[in-house]
Design a protein around this motif. Structure first.
Motif, mmCIF file in Angstrom:
data_model
loop_
_atom_site.group_PDB
_atom_site.id
_atom_site.type_symbol
_atom_site.label_atom_id
_atom_site.label_comp_id
_atom_site.label_asym_id
_atom_site.label_seq_id
_atom_site.Cartn_x
_atom_site.Cartn_y
_atom_site.Cartn_z
ATOM 1 N N UNK A 70 17.712 5.793 14.724
ATOM 2 C CA UNK A 70 16.921 5.063 13.738
ATOM 3 C C UNK A 70 16.523 3.671 14.217
ATOM 4 N N UNK A 71 17.351 3.088 15.109
ATOM 5 C CA UNK A 71 17.043 1.747 15.609
ATOM 6 C C UNK A 71 16.081 1.771 16.791
ATOM 7 N N UNK A 72 15.856 2.930 17.386
ATOM 8 C CA UNK A 72 15.040 3.023 18.595
ATOM 9 C C UNK A 72 13.570 3.178 18.244
ATOM 10 N N UNK A 73 12.720 2.608 19.072
ATOM 11 C CA UNK A 73 11.282 2.647 18.825
ATOM 12 C C UNK A 73 10.503 3.347 19.927
ATOM 13 N N UNK A 74 11.187 3.793 20.970
ATOM 14 C CA UNK A 74 10.520 4.503 22.049
ATOM 15 C C UNK A 74 10.456 5.997 21.788
ATOM 16 N N UNK A 75 9.927 6.743 22.754
ATOM 17 C CA UNK A 75 9.874 8.202 22.712
ATOM 18 C C UNK A 75 11.303 8.727 22.634
ATOM 19 N N UNK A 76 11.564 9.708 21.745
ATOM 20 C CA UNK A 76 12.919 10.227 21.545
ATOM 21 C C UNK A 76 12.922 11.747 21.513
ATOM 22 N N UNK A 77 14.003 12.327 22.014
ATOM 23 C CA UNK A 77 14.211 13.771 21.924
ATOM 24 C C UNK A 77 15.704 14.045 21.880
ATOM 25 N N UNK A 78 16.092 14.999 21.037
ATOM 26 C CA UNK A 78 17.494 15.396 20.906
ATOM 27 C C UNK A 78 17.585 16.886 21.179
ATOM 28 N N UNK A 79 18.235 17.267 22.273
ATOM 29 C CA UNK A 79 18.436 18.663 22.641
ATOM 30 C C UNK A 79 19.911 19.021 22.466
ATOM 31 N N UNK A 80 20.171 20.316 22.273
ATOM 32 C CA UNK A 80 21.533 20.763 22.033
ATOM 33 C C UNK A 80 21.745 22.148 22.630
ATOM 34 N N UNK A 81 22.906 22.340 23.253
ATOM 35 C CA UNK A 81 23.339 23.677 23.662
ATOM 36 C C UNK A 81 24.540 24.028 22.787
ATOM 37 N N UNK A 82 24.336 24.717 21.669
ATOM 38 C CA UNK A 82 25.420 24.940 20.716
ATOM 39 C C UNK A 82 26.571 25.756 21.269
ATOM 40 N N UNK A 83 26.306 26.620 22.264
ATOM 41 C CA UNK A 83 27.379 27.433 22.827
ATOM 42 C C UNK A 83 28.044 26.762 24.025
ATOM 43 N N UNK A 84 27.602 25.552 24.366
ATOM 44 C CA UNK A 84 28.249 24.779 25.420
ATOM 45 C C UNK A 84 29.322 23.878 24.854
ATOM 46 N N UNK A 85 29.999 23.186 25.752
ATOM 47 C CA UNK A 85 30.969 22.180 25.345
ATOM 48 C C UNK A 85 30.776 20.943 26.219
ATOM 49 N N UNK A 86 31.734 20.025 26.107
ATOM 50 C CA UNK A 86 31.530 18.699 26.671
ATOM 51 C C UNK A 86 31.227 18.726 28.172
ATOM 52 N N UNK A 87 31.901 19.585 28.930
ATOM 53 C CA UNK A 87 31.711 19.612 30.385
ATOM 54 C C UNK A 87 30.603 20.545 30.834
ATOM 55 N N UNK A 88 29.825 21.077 29.864
ATOM 56 C CA UNK A 88 28.634 21.840 30.229
ATOM 57 C C UNK A 88 27.668 20.990 31.041
ATOM 58 N N UNK A 89 27.671 19.682 30.826
ATOM 59 C CA UNK A 89 26.732 18.784 31.506
ATOM 60 C C UNK A 89 27.321 18.157 32.765
ATOM 61 N N UNK A 90 28.191 18.888 33.437
ATOM 62 C CA UNK A 90 28.765 18.448 34.706
ATOM 63 C C UNK A 90 28.807 19.627 35.673
ATOM 64 N N UNK A 91 29.202 19.360 36.908
ATOM 65 C CA UNK A 91 29.359 20.427 37.891
ATOM 66 C C UNK A 91 30.430 21.431 37.483
ATOM 67 N N UNK A 92 31.345 21.036 36.589
ATOM 68 C CA UNK A 92 32.383 21.961 36.135
ATOM 69 C C UNK A 92 31.779 23.220 35.526
ATOM 70 N N UNK A 93 30.603 23.101 34.899
ATOM 71 C CA UNK A 93 29.964 24.264 34.293
ATOM 72 C C UNK A 93 29.676 25.346 35.317
ATOM 73 N N UNK A 94 29.418 24.930 36.560
ATOM 74 C CA UNK A 94 29.147 25.893 37.635
ATOM 75 C C UNK A 94 30.410 26.273 38.393
ATOM 76 N N UNK A 95 31.295 25.305 38.630
ATOM 77 C CA UNK A 95 32.437 25.529 39.510
ATOM 78 C C UNK A 95 33.572 26.307 38.854
#
Length: 375
Positions: free
Chosen positions: A292-317
């Motif tokens: 709400x405080x931001x004035x630039x371009x914004x996007x919110x994406x979600x992977x509901x079946x992922x978890x916190x380490x989905x966004x690291x190399x751990x997801x692959x390793x």
């Protein structure tokens, strides 16, 4: 000695010691057309005392990944001294032959001609910059110079000469909540200062186009990205991959005035949900404040079946080791998760650093069915 990690276990050891296998792990090949080179930077910030050891001068290790000629040897995933350290203190609880893993990048290879937009990467609290290698290689193969930054004393870091500094930042006497909060704030302040110092130090690298700079981070690194953008106009666009503002004083109410993207996932059972709701982000109130405080371009994406380490190399390793890693990764397919992460992060920076509009950012894509839009 108390560890902050025990307060927010998921930041580093979510799920406990997940494997004792000695398997050889492999990384996915980057999909861009450019071969990738990598070089290490040992940066000393003269005049700045280390936040945890004031008699020491602050030192930071970073790696630069860039489009390169395919010459020389492939770089190891971790430095030999760090691989040795991991034999007794393994990252994310995984015992394996870390020293045998190779990246797809050529050590100190000559850069391709030209100057490349810069993307800074900050890992999660307590994690090594190594955990962003897959993303760094992908962006470099697609024409970016990616600078991955370690935050000294948060995790084990190998310095020149084989010295390994460990995670002293998490040692706290007693259980005083006020002292714990001070330590968390000191950690986040140190991260912000580290990244700005690294950015200051890049001017001598002629292959970098420092007029076009983005930043991406996982967990506490995602919050670091927002903090740096709030105080440093040099960073033009940022991404927060599943980070929450409640870890230290992180100013969500200030927002940002430049492009910013959230990439969320379902949380660990130890934490409240981190993924957002349409426009309101009710499951992470501070995301709502930031939005709400931001004035630039914004996007919110979600992977509901992922978890916190989905966004690291751990997801692959981790899936290569077998066993149940859903506490780290959820149930999302590893290949699809990594493909989606690479595609959306690249599209974001292509649009906002290279000025190339990206249809992928306008709505759900059948190529990435695990990703939900919450714009």
């Amino acid at each position: 000695m108390r560890k902050i990690m025990l307060v927010l276990v998921v930041l580093f050891m979510l799920g406990g010691n997940v494997s004792a296998h000695a398997a050889t792990l492999e990384l996915p090949k980057p999909t861009g057309r450019n071969p990738v080179g990598v070089t290490e930077l040992h940066l000393v910030q003269h005049g700045r005392p280390d936040p945890w050891f004031p008699t020491e001068t602050r030192q930071v290790m970073a790696s630069v990944w860039y489009p390169a000629l395919p010459l020389g040897r492939k770089a190891p995933y971790v430095a030999p001294a760090l691989a040795k350290h991991y034999e007794t203190e393994p990252p994310i609880g995984v015992r394996t032959d870390w020293g045998s893993i190779r990246t797809h990048a050529y050590t100190n290879a000559p850069a391709l001609p030209g100057r490349f937009p810069v993307v800074l990467y900050s890992p999660g609290v307590g994690n090594s910059r190594t955990m962003g290698t897959i993303l760094a290689e992908e962006l470099a193969s697609r024409g970016y110079a990616v600078v991955t930054v370690d935050h000294t004393y948060e995790t084990a870091i190998a310095f020149p000469g084989g010295e390994v500094k460990t995670d002293k930042a998490f040692d706290l006497p007693g259980e005083d909540p006020a002292e714990i909060e001070k330590a968390k704030q000191r950690m986040m302040d140190a991260r912000e200062n580290d990244v700005r110092f690294v950015l200051d130090s890049l001017a001598g690298l002629k292959m970098l186009d420092l007029s076009r700079v983005g930043m991406v981070g996982h967990s506490g690194g995602g919050i670091t990205a927002s903090r740096v953008m709030q105080v440093d106009r040099r960073v033009d666009a940022g991404i927060n991959m599943d980070g929450w503002f409640s870890f230290g004083y992180n100013r969500p109410e200030l927002g940002v005035d430049r492009p910013f993207m959230f990439m969320g996932a379902a949380s660990s059972p130890q934490l409240p949900p981190l993924y957002g709701k349409p426009r309101t982000h009710l499951s992470e109130p501070d995301w709502q404040k930031f939005w709400q405080a931001s004035t630039g371009w914004l996007l919110d994406l979600n992977i509901p079946t992922g978890r916190h380490y989905t966004y690291t190399d751990a997801q692959w390793l981790l899936p290569q080791l077998g066993g149940d890693h859903t506490g780290f990764l959820g149930t999302v397919d590893p290949v699809r998760a990594i493909d989606a992460q690479r595609a959306y992060v690249t599209a974001f920076f292509d649009q906002h650093l290279k000025g190339r509009p990206q249809p992928l950012l306008t709505g759900p894509s059948p190529r990435h069915p695990d990703v939900s839009f919450i714009r």
